[in-house]
Scaffold this motif. Sequence first.
Motif, short mmCIF file in Angstrom:
data_model
loop_
_atom_site.label_atom_id
_atom_site.label_comp_id
_atom_site.label_asym_id
_atom_site.label_seq_id
_atom_site.Cartn_x
_atom_site.Cartn_y
_atom_site.Cartn_z
N UNK A 67 -31.77 -5.44 48.68
CA UNK A 67 -31.26 -4.54 47.64
C UNK A 67 -29.93 -5.06 47.10
N UNK A 97 -32.79 7.61 48.58
CA UNK A 97 -31.56 7.64 47.79
C UNK A 97 -31.11 6.24 47.37
N UNK A 98 -31.69 5.23 47.99
CA UNK A 98 -31.24 3.87 47.74
C UNK A 98 -32.27 3.04 46.99
N UNK B 299 -23.90 3.73 52.13
CA UNK B 299 -23.53 4.31 50.84
C UNK B 299 -22.08 3.98 50.47
N UNK B 303 -20.26 7.63 46.38
CA UNK B 303 -21.59 8.27 46.36
C UNK B 303 -21.86 9.04 47.65
N UNK B 304 -20.95 8.92 48.61
CA UNK B 304 -21.19 9.51 49.92
C UNK B 304 -21.21 11.04 49.84
N UNK B 305 -22.17 11.65 50.54
CA UNK B 305 -22.27 13.11 50.57
C UNK B 305 -21.97 13.57 51.99
#
Lengths: 102, 567
Positions: A67, A97-98, B299, B303-305
Amino acid sequence: MMKIALEKKEHSVTLILNGRFDFSSHREFRHASDEALQTPGVKEIGVDFKSVDYLDSSALGMLLLLRERSHNANIQVTLLNCTGIVRQVLDVANFQRLFTIN
Amino acid sequence: MDKPLNILVVDDTEPNLALISAFISKLGHTAILARNGQEAVDLFRETAPDMVLMDVMMPVMDGYQATTEIKKLAGNKWVPVIFLSAAAQDSDQVRGLQAGGDDYLTKPINLTILHAKIKAMQRITEMQRVIVENAEQLLRDHEESEREQNLAKHLLEKIIHSNSELDEQLVERLTFPATRFSGDVVITEFTPSNTLHVILADSTGHGLSAALNVLPVVEVFYGMTKKGYGIPTIARELNSKIKHLMPTERFVAAILAEIDFSARTIELWNGGMPTGYFVTHEGEVTREWQATHPPLGIINDDEFVSKTEIYHWTNAGSLILYSDGLIEAENGVGEQFGKDRLLQTLSEKCDEGQFWYLIAAANKFMGLDNAADDISLASIHCPMNFSSLDNAPPIFAPSSQVVEPSESKLMVKLSPTELKSFDILPWLINWLEQLNHSKKHCQEMFLILSELYNNALDHGVLALDSRLKFQEDGFGRYLDLREERLNSLQHGSIEVDLERITENHVPYLKLTIRDSGKGFAFDSILNVDITSSAKPAGRGIALVKSLCTEVAYQGCGNQVMALYQLQ
């Protein structure tokens, strides 16, 4: 030992994986990724899991590497035919999510 | 040019000796001459030649016996022996090879063939030498790596240190490493406000490299927990740190949880770990936490949750956490232990507690010692009655530290943006720590601050009614409503004043918290009996009262003042 076949179409390369995707597939996957990334004009790389029986966390790590490298080259990565245990492992890791997962 | 060799030539006839030694010298090698088997053995011992050319029929000791002796002397080192003999029968050749000879040459000697054989033997000798050297190097490397691994193991065990007695009563844990090192880690630590933080982390792969991955996790977890940071903030920091330190393909799946034993809540963040369960003592699963986030270290920061899920338990039970090594472990016939078997085991009522029952079941299924992946398991007891005052040695340890007289003041005002996202308490407590208060004082002040601040936020700014908690399932709804209102908060503020004052030579901390809420009828709340643990609300303020010299509500109840003695 995992086997990887490459299917090249216009602008896209698909890595068709076969077998158990774990640390022992490292070299294999690396070679296949290199070839896919170096294919002229490639815009999209698919990873086909239809014939994968199992994948572990080092496999997830290899996908993350792919990725990252694709991202740097503006290439989209899609995970294909993720069902059963493969889908479960990807879900637990929240990889939707990725990656685009089909 | 070949490397010159020392060649032992054994023959009882002088012309043969002369011929062969002259030829050997011409090839650039050195000949050592022996005239019978015994002499050959003695000279071999003295000169340690690289190769032996051996006649068969000789006085004193024949070539077969001498060869057997020489091979014995050579031990692990391979020294080729070539027989030179007039006897050309197959059986003679066999006998020579059985005695330990490596090749055979019939007399009269053909010098061209002798040359070729010496060269062939030299090649084999060189190969043998490389093999022996490699084997020795491998052995040295292995020993070196052994020493390094032992040191690493020692260090890792020290860093992931053991916990307090209190922790031992509340937490059961086991880790089965697949190799000497475990990439799984289960650690716990109490926060300054006496809640318990637990992390179960599983890093990519196993062995030493996986164990190294968990080191930054351990360091950050302990450090931030002791400073009073909440789970969302710790998760965010861990993610950032692992992302920064580790290569792309390395990451750490983890469950982080905060267990508040007096409020009976569990706040949990699950990144890439298998589902965690709350199981009552009757064996009923009353809550599960699926992985709602990717593992730590993947992440980007922006963008981290850090969103957590909170549960309030209404029946005593245990929080059960485990790594995927447990459910993926296979028995002898390739069957996995699996989630269904896990749930089935948890649902059976068991007097010794589900934890040991689960260990026993897993062990029976596949033999935990033979696991191919690291396996870890933790169970945290969540009782209905837990008095933090009786069970909290870390907080109420005696202190003899003298407080220097000083007067200083800190005032902070928080508006909606900060109220939503800023973890203010560790920041405030850090200021107090800088003023050289003892650990005991800092911890008590943290408790007072966090109780009063949370009251101001919940009941003041967010106008939540704590009576909601009394209703059936009210706590869950209370928490949902809290999150909803906080997210949509547009107006409101909290002001915190921390002031060091001295009255009659006695130092105090004066804490004032003012919120933008409507206030409340405060007469009743100050009289709540702290021992009545059945009530889900009002205990916090009772605890604050027990620690402070004075607690007073002011204004319309939207301002509280607490006076805490620092000596």
